[in-house]
Design a protein around this motif. Sequence first.
Motif, PDB file in Angstrom:
ATOM      1  N   LEU A  98       1.068  -1.150  -0.479  1.00 51.09           N
ATOM      2  CA  LEU A  98      -0.085  -0.045   0.084  1.00 51.09           C
ATOM      3  C   LEU A  98       1.063   1.395   0.162  1.00 51.09           C
ATOM      4  O   LEU A  98       0.630   2.646  -0.929  1.00 51.09           O
ATOM      5  N   ASN A  99       2.149   0.814   0.649  1.00 51.84           N
ATOM      6  CA  ASN A  99       2.784   2.484   0.372  1.00 51.84           C
ATOM      7  C   ASN A  99       4.695   2.511  -0.852  1.00 51.84           C
ATOM      8  O   ASN A  99       4.749   3.070   0.383  1.00 51.84           O
ATOM      9  N   PHE A 100       3.384   1.394  -1.586  1.00 51.38           N
ATOM     10  CA  PHE A 100       4.049   1.887  -2.761  1.00 51.38           C
ATOM     11  C   PHE A 100       5.012   2.969  -3.212  1.00 51.38           C
ATOM     12  O   PHE A 100       4.200   3.576  -3.315  1.00 51.38           O
ATOM     13  N   TRP A 101       6.066   3.331  -2.873  1.00 55.75           N
ATOM     14  CA  TRP A 101       7.085   4.376  -3.692  1.00 55.75           C
ATOM     15  C   TRP A 101       6.592   5.331  -3.252  1.00 55.75           C
ATOM     16  O   TRP A 101       6.016   7.006  -3.759  1.00 55.75           O
ATOM     17  N   PHE A 102       5.285   5.350  -1.910  1.00 57.96           N
ATOM     18  CA  PHE A 102       5.036   5.869  -1.300  1.00 57.96           C
ATOM     19  C   PHE A 102       4.040   7.385  -1.589  1.00 57.96           C
ATOM     20  O   PHE A 102       3.259   8.690  -0.842  1.00 57.96           O
ATOM     21  N   PRO A 114       1.300   7.435   1.399  1.00 54.90           N
ATOM     22  CA  PRO A 114       0.894   7.765   2.598  1.00 54.90           C
ATOM     23  C   PRO A 114       1.999   9.105   2.562  1.00 54.90           C
ATOM     24  O   PRO A 114       1.814   9.979   3.157  1.00 54.90           O
ATOM     25  N   LEU A 115       2.187   9.839   1.593  1.00 52.15           N
ATOM     26  CA  LEU A 115       2.887  11.095   0.758  1.00 52.15           C
ATOM     27  C   LEU A 115       1.133  12.114   1.015  1.00 52.15           C
ATOM     28  O   LEU A 115       1.329  13.466   1.085  1.00 52.15           O
ATOM     29  N   LEU A 116       0.870  12.035   0.429  1.00 48.12           N
ATOM     30  CA  LEU A 116      -0.662  12.599   0.127  1.00 48.12           C
ATOM     31  C   LEU A 116      -1.945  12.259   0.636  1.00 48.12           C
ATOM     32  O   LEU A 116      -2.526  13.419   0.855  1.00 48.12           O
ATOM     33  N   ALA A 149      -4.282   7.903   6.076  1.00 51.86           N
ATOM     34  CA  ALA A 149      -5.108   6.919   5.016  1.00 51.86           C
ATOM     35  C   ALA A 149      -4.197   5.357   4.975  1.00 51.86           C
ATOM     36  O   ALA A 149      -4.377   4.189   4.758  1.00 51.86           O
ATOM     37  N   PHE A 150      -3.877   5.668   5.311  1.00 51.84           N
ATOM     38  CA  PHE A 150      -2.170   3.961   5.455  1.00 51.84           C
ATOM     39  C   PHE A 150      -1.144   4.116   5.932  1.00 51.84           C
ATOM     40  O   PHE A 150      -1.187   4.401   7.045  1.00 51.84           O
ATOM     41  N   PRO A 151      -1.554   2.792   6.038  1.00 51.51           N
ATOM     42  CA  PRO A 151      -0.406   1.728   7.481  1.00 51.51           C
ATOM     43  C   PRO A 151       0.764   2.683   7.497  1.00 51.51           C
ATOM     44  O   PRO A 151       1.256   3.488   6.418  1.00 51.51           O
ATOM     45  N   SER A 152       0.762   2.754   8.908  1.00 49.15           N
ATOM     46  CA  SER A 152       2.495   3.208   9.066  1.00 49.15           C
ATOM     47  C   SER A 152       3.283   2.455   9.678  1.00 49.15           C
ATOM     48  O   SER A 152       2.807   1.619  10.920  1.00 49.15           O
ATOM     49  N   LEU A 153       4.416   2.182   9.266  1.00 49.81           N
ATOM     50  CA  LEU A 153       5.396   0.947   9.379  1.00 49.81           C
ATOM     51  C   LEU A 153       6.809   1.663   9.431  1.00 49.81           C
ATOM     52  O   LEU A 153       6.749   2.752   9.838  1.00 49.81           O
ATOM     53  N   ALA A 158      13.720   6.635   4.378  1.00 52.47           N
ATOM     54  CA  ALA A 158      14.381   6.029   5.791  1.00 52.47           C
ATOM     55  C   ALA A 158      15.003   6.797   7.145  1.00 52.47           C
ATOM     56  O   ALA A 158      15.071   6.676   8.121  1.00 52.47           O
ATOM     57  N   ALA A 159      15.560   7.555   6.335  1.00 55.21           N
ATOM     58  CA  ALA A 159      16.603   8.036   7.232  1.00 55.21           C
ATOM     59  C   ALA A 159      15.658   9.597   8.073  1.00 55.21           C
ATOM     60  O   ALA A 159      15.991   9.804   9.002  1.00 55.21           O
ATOM     61  N   PHE A 160      14.598  10.010   7.486  1.00 55.65           N
ATOM     62  CA  PHE A 160      14.149  10.664   8.479  1.00 55.65           C
ATOM     63  C   PHE A 160      12.431  11.519   8.253  1.00 55.65           C
ATOM     64  O   PHE A 160      11.832  11.910   8.901  1.00 55.65           O
ATOM     65  N   ALA A 161      11.829   9.900   7.681  1.00 51.44           N
ATOM     66  CA  ALA A 161      10.281  10.487   7.699  1.00 51.44           C
ATOM     67  C   ALA A 161      10.144   9.989   9.203  1.00 51.44           C
ATOM     68  O   ALA A 161      10.763   8.813   9.519  1.00 51.44           O
ATOM     69  N   ARG A 162       7.907   9.771   9.750  1.00 46.78           N
ATOM     70  CA  ARG A 162       8.274   9.063  10.906  1.00 46.78           C
ATOM     71  C   ARG A 162       8.838   9.460  11.902  1.00 46.78           C
ATOM     72  O   ARG A 162       9.580   8.598  12.485  1.00 46.78           O
ATOM     73  N   PRO A 163       9.367  10.647  12.403  1.00 42.06           N
ATOM     74  CA  PRO A 163      10.195  11.035  13.587  1.00 42.06           C
ATOM     75  C   PRO A 163       9.472  10.760  14.708  1.00 42.06           C
ATOM     76  O   PRO A 163      10.405  10.277  15.628  1.00 42.06           O
ATOM     77  N   GLU A 164       8.529   9.851  15.277  1.00 38.02           N
ATOM     78  CA  GLU A 164       8.372   9.161  16.802  1.00 38.02           C
ATOM     79  C   GLU A 164       9.160   8.231  16.162  1.00 38.02           C
ATOM     80  O   GLU A 164       9.807   7.268  17.547  1.00 38.02           O
ATOM     81  N   TYR A 165      10.244   7.594  15.286  1.00 33.18           N
ATOM     82  CA  TYR A 165      10.805   6.259  15.233  1.00 33.18           C
ATOM     83  C   TYR A 165      12.809   7.107  15.548  1.00 33.18           C
ATOM     84  O   TYR A 165      13.331   5.627  15.829  1.00 33.18           O
TER      85      TYR A 165
END
Length: 367
Positions: A140-144, A147-149, A153-157, A261-268
Amino acid sequence: KIALRKHLVRVADALPENFVFVVDELADSGAQIGVRWHLENGQGKNLPFARGASMYKIKNGKIVQGFDVPEPAPFKTGDISLTLLSIASRLIAEPIRIVPLACFFLYCQQLFIAQGQFLPGPNALSLDPATWDEVFKLSLNFWFVGPLLVPSAFPSLNPVLEGVFNLVLVWSALFFCFAADGRSPRDTGFLRTCIGMQFLTNAFFLPYLATRPPEDTSKAADTKNLPITTSKLNKVELFFETNPFFPLLLCTIGIASIAWAAFARPEYGTDLLTRYNSFSTEILAKDRLGSSFIVDLLLYALFQSWLVPDDLKRRRGVDIDDSMSDRTVLRALAAIPFFGLVAYLVFRPPLLNDDDESLSSSMTNPN
């Protein structure tokens, strides 16, 4: 006729160059000829189950009818034996092919069968529900795009897992740019291999490297005309082989994957060390699917340049003096993981057109 031609080419390609037919006896009545024959390797040794007799009818100096009576084999294997013979002959001619073949068997054994060895988690054949759920969410998160739009509505991994997953897909797509490797009459099925790589990556790529026919030793007459021209490619092959914007697009997505991988989802985590520790403890230590993506990246880095020498032959010919220095630079560039391959695909020599004057000059300028 087309089917017969393809079969004969396939049979010819299955036999190494040093295999020869030897005529034992010949009976010639003018209108009919009978031949008893056998097959030998280059050392003069007879091959098992490779003897037979043939009868031909001759008219105006041409064969108009014929049939063969080969020595019966202990069991009938049809296309299977031809395929195995083809693979064996290429391994004998180029022993280095054993490397990707061995990697393929180890890769499949570890990913699909092994339990508790090099890769963590349940094997792929166990059909673990958590693994399938992870595959679905990553898809579902293919090529982002999602998650960007519409992030909610999309899973958070784990963002490192998402970045690695998309980088594997982008790297797999880069090999479409070698589409001419499967052109007619070679018909190696390379485009089908590339499609399969989008789902099972090296389970398709590695056996292709081990079994594909090389450009310069194929007995198919059309593949000896190197370099090739654009007229020998269909529209799909021509798009991937001549469009430098496609690898640049993939490179952009690859950079986005690394940035994600380096900057998205700051909760990680907001620093790289924290993110790596999270990926290491959550994925590398427990998740076979995520761990297999790292293996895929390593194998792509190791084998990505294997198609480059034949690609250069298609574009420059086999023995061209004035291209040797450029060829060395391009091959070295293609050995750099991912970004080097992108650079090679952008700067490699163009395919020649039928009316290109350099075609005739390159064909007549051997070493």
